[in-house]
Design an enzyme around this catalytic site. Sequence first.
Site, mmCIF file in Angstrom:
data_model
loop_
_atom_site.group_PDB
_atom_site.id
_atom_site.type_symbol
_atom_site.label_atom_id
_atom_site.label_comp_id
_atom_site.label_asym_id
_atom_site.label_seq_id
_atom_site.Cartn_x
_atom_site.Cartn_y
_atom_site.Cartn_z
ATOM 1 N N HIS A 1 -14.925 -71.754 19.048
ATOM 2 C CA HIS A 1 -13.828 -72.141 18.155
ATOM 3 C C HIS A 1 -13.340 -70.888 17.428
ATOM 4 O O HIS A 1 -14.014 -69.869 17.400
ATOM 5 C CB HIS A 1 -14.318 -73.180 17.135
ATOM 6 C CG HIS A 1 -14.454 -74.545 17.712
ATOM 7 N ND1 HIS A 1 -13.633 -75.584 17.355
ATOM 8 C CD2 HIS A 1 -15.296 -75.038 18.656
ATOM 9 C CE1 HIS A 1 -13.979 -76.660 18.039
ATOM 10 N NE2 HIS A 1 -14.983 -76.367 18.835
ATOM 11 N N ASP B 1 -10.214 -82.950 19.151
ATOM 12 C CA ASP B 1 -10.744 -81.753 18.503
ATOM 13 C C ASP B 1 -11.272 -82.112 17.108
ATOM 14 O O ASP B 1 -10.558 -82.740 16.319
ATOM 15 C CB ASP B 1 -9.595 -80.724 18.397
ATOM 16 C CG ASP B 1 -10.066 -79.338 17.997
ATOM 17 O OD1 ASP B 1 -11.218 -78.981 18.307
ATOM 18 O OD2 ASP B 1 -9.251 -78.605 17.391
ATOM 19 N N SER C 1 -6.253 -82.862 17.304
ATOM 20 C CA SER C 1 -7.110 -83.055 16.130
ATOM 21 C C SER C 1 -6.775 -84.394 15.460
ATOM 22 O O SER C 1 -5.698 -84.952 15.673
ATOM 23 C CB SER C 1 -6.876 -81.929 15.124
ATOM 24 O OG SER C 1 -5.582 -82.061 14.555
ATOM 25 N N GLU D 1 -21.043 -79.697 17.750
ATOM 26 C CA GLU D 1 -21.089 -78.385 17.100
ATOM 27 C C GLU D 1 -22.346 -78.220 16.258
ATOM 28 O O GLU D 1 -22.754 -79.123 15.538
ATOM 29 C CB GLU D 1 -19.842 -78.179 16.226
ATOM 30 C CG GLU D 1 -19.839 -76.835 15.470
ATOM 31 C CD GLU D 1 -18.471 -76.475 14.897
ATOM 32 O OE1 GLU D 1 -17.445 -76.826 15.508
ATOM 33 O OE2 GLU D 1 -18.441 -75.840 13.832
ATOM 34 N N ASP E 1 -5.446 -72.311 18.537
ATOM 35 C CA ASP E 1 -4.408 -73.032 17.796
ATOM 36 C C ASP E 1 -3.519 -72.025 17.048
ATOM 37 O O ASP E 1 -2.299 -71.973 17.223
ATOM 38 C CB ASP E 1 -5.052 -74.027 16.819
ATOM 39 C CG ASP E 1 -4.031 -74.936 16.149
ATOM 40 O OD1 ASP E 1 -2.819 -74.801 16.433
ATOM 41 O OD2 ASP E 1 -4.418 -75.789 15.330
ATOM 42 N N ASP F 1 -17.813 -83.482 15.567
ATOM 43 C CA ASP F 1 -18.183 -82.334 14.738
ATOM 44 C C ASP F 1 -19.050 -82.791 13.565
ATOM 45 O O ASP F 1 -18.543 -83.188 12.523
ATOM 46 C CB ASP F 1 -16.908 -81.626 14.251
ATOM 47 C CG ASP F 1 -17.221 -80.424 13.367
ATOM 48 O OD1 ASP F 1 -18.417 -80.152 13.119
ATOM 49 O OD2 ASP F 1 -16.276 -79.756 12.926
ATOM 50 N N HIS G 1 -11.796 -70.488 11.783
ATOM 51 C CA HIS G 1 -10.455 -71.017 12.048
ATOM 52 C C HIS G 1 -9.383 -70.248 11.280
ATOM 53 O O HIS G 1 -9.668 -69.665 10.235
ATOM 54 C CB HIS G 1 -10.388 -72.490 11.658
ATOM 55 C CG HIS G 1 -11.194 -73.372 12.556
ATOM 56 N ND1 HIS G 1 -12.271 -74.095 12.110
ATOM 57 C CD2 HIS G 1 -11.083 -73.635 13.874
ATOM 58 C CE1 HIS G 1 -12.786 -74.778 13.121
ATOM 59 N NE2 HIS G 1 -12.095 -74.515 14.203
HETATM 60 P P1 13P Z 1 -7.922 -70.685 15.877
HETATM 61 O O1 13P Z 1 -7.601 -71.032 14.469
HETATM 62 O O2 13P Z 1 -8.591 -69.346 15.981
HETATM 63 O O3 13P Z 1 -6.779 -70.782 16.808
HETATM 64 O O4 13P Z 1 -9.038 -71.748 16.378
HETATM 65 C C1 13P Z 1 -8.665 -73.037 16.770
HETATM 66 C C2 13P Z 1 -9.821 -73.978 16.905
HETATM 67 O O5 13P Z 1 -10.984 -73.628 16.880
HETATM 68 C C3 13P Z 1 -9.487 -75.405 17.098
HETATM 69 O O6 13P Z 1 -10.616 -76.218 17.164
HETATM 70 O O1 G3H Z 2 -9.737 -76.412 14.003
HETATM 71 C C1 G3H Z 2 -8.725 -76.958 13.670
HETATM 72 C C2 G3H Z 2 -7.540 -76.875 14.547
HETATM 73 O O2 G3H Z 2 -6.904 -75.625 14.400
HETATM 74 C C3 G3H Z 2 -6.637 -78.042 14.253
HETATM 75 O O3 G3H Z 2 -6.126 -77.950 12.964
HETATM 76 O O4 G3H Z 2 -6.620 -80.106 11.792
HETATM 77 O O5 G3H Z 2 -4.660 -78.672 11.133
HETATM 78 O O6 G3H Z 2 -4.652 -79.949 13.295
HETATM 79 P P1 G3H Z 2 -5.474 -79.242 12.243
HETATM 80 ZN ZN ZN Z 3 -12.182 -75.634 15.930
HETATM 81 NA NA NA Z 4 -12.803 -79.180 20.110
#
Ligand code: 13P
Ligand code: G3H
Ligand code: ZN
Ligand code: NA
Length: 306
Positions: free
Chosen positions: A209, A81, A49, A133, A254, A103, A179
């Site tokens: 996701h 991501d 990310s 997305e 994640d 996104d 998420h």
């Molecule tokens: P989770 O928070 O369910 O693991 O999803 C991760 C995600 O969509 C990262 O893009």
């Molecule tokens: O969708 C988000 C992922 O879980 C990544 O999260 O932006 O905290 O790295 P982050």
């Molecule tokens: Zn995501």
């Molecule tokens: Na992604």
Amino acid sequence: TFATLKEVLDTAKAGKYGVGAFNINNMEIAKAIGNAAKEEKSPVILAVSPSAIKYAGIEYIYEIARVTAVKSKVPTVLHLDHGTEFKDCVQCIRHGWSSVMYDGSKLPFQENIAMTKKIVEFAHAAGVSVEAELGKLAGVEGHVSVSEKDAIFTNPEEAKIFVEQTGVDALAVAIGTSHGAFKFKGEANLDFERLQKIEKLVGIPIVLHGASGVPKEVLEKAAKYGAKLPGAAGVPNDAIQKAISLGVAKINIDTDIRLTMTAAIRQVLTEHPEEFDPRKIFGPAEEAMKEVAKGKMRLFGSSGKA
Ligand code: 13P
Ligand code: G3H
Ligand code: ZN
Ligand code: NA
């Protein structure tokens, strides 16, 4: 070094299995995912990310991913991501990523199309895949009415137009997941009917996701060693398998890795308060994350497909 998202997901869709996209933030997480993929002989997607890039630094995270791919000897995608800015995508394409997610889900429909199209042109010229997305991955509380669903979930007819006009390689949809560790109050409830309609209309691999399971075992272990996560809940395994049978080819994880890592670290620190060697603290966490990732690869059906 890296496989493209398109080649990995087109193969997965044809074979009716899913490929995990695991977020990586440091060496231990990347090693855990890479070793899981190697042991399971599974293709894998390393998701980074913008905030992971900010945390680790782009040179570090790129090299960690590169070494992970070389050592795992399985098709490995390096994927951005949730790039929400054009410049996020350009930066990763220039640094050697093989896939980017743009996104634009918070933008109005036409603006999302226009921006996504611009990124597809830039990325495809460099041989890089693009995920986009449509729909909002909002946390859904309790029962959702039809009109509420229509306001936030992906509209199948719009999805068809979006994919035709942008030329994206994969589409992330909103069908009720969100998420983080708090996805549902009460029963998990995904809109499979909508997913089925979208799949029929778009034809390309679909991305889920917010797909972490937030399993009870991990929560109990975390709680035993001091974590406070009341009400945490995720997507059940059977819902994931159903989503794959309906066209989902990329499953984003994640939260489950985060929970597993911190629970393992808590356990060591609690049971061995005399311990201060970081290797004795992060080592067991890496091992635990590897086992969780291997379980996901079996659940998604990607084991043995590399
Ligand atoms: P989770 O928070 O369910 O693991 O999803 C991760 C995600 O969509 C990262 O893009
Ligand atoms: O969708 C988000 C992922 O879980 C990544 O999260 O932006 O905290 O790295 P982050
Ligand atoms: Zn995501
Ligand atoms: Na992604």
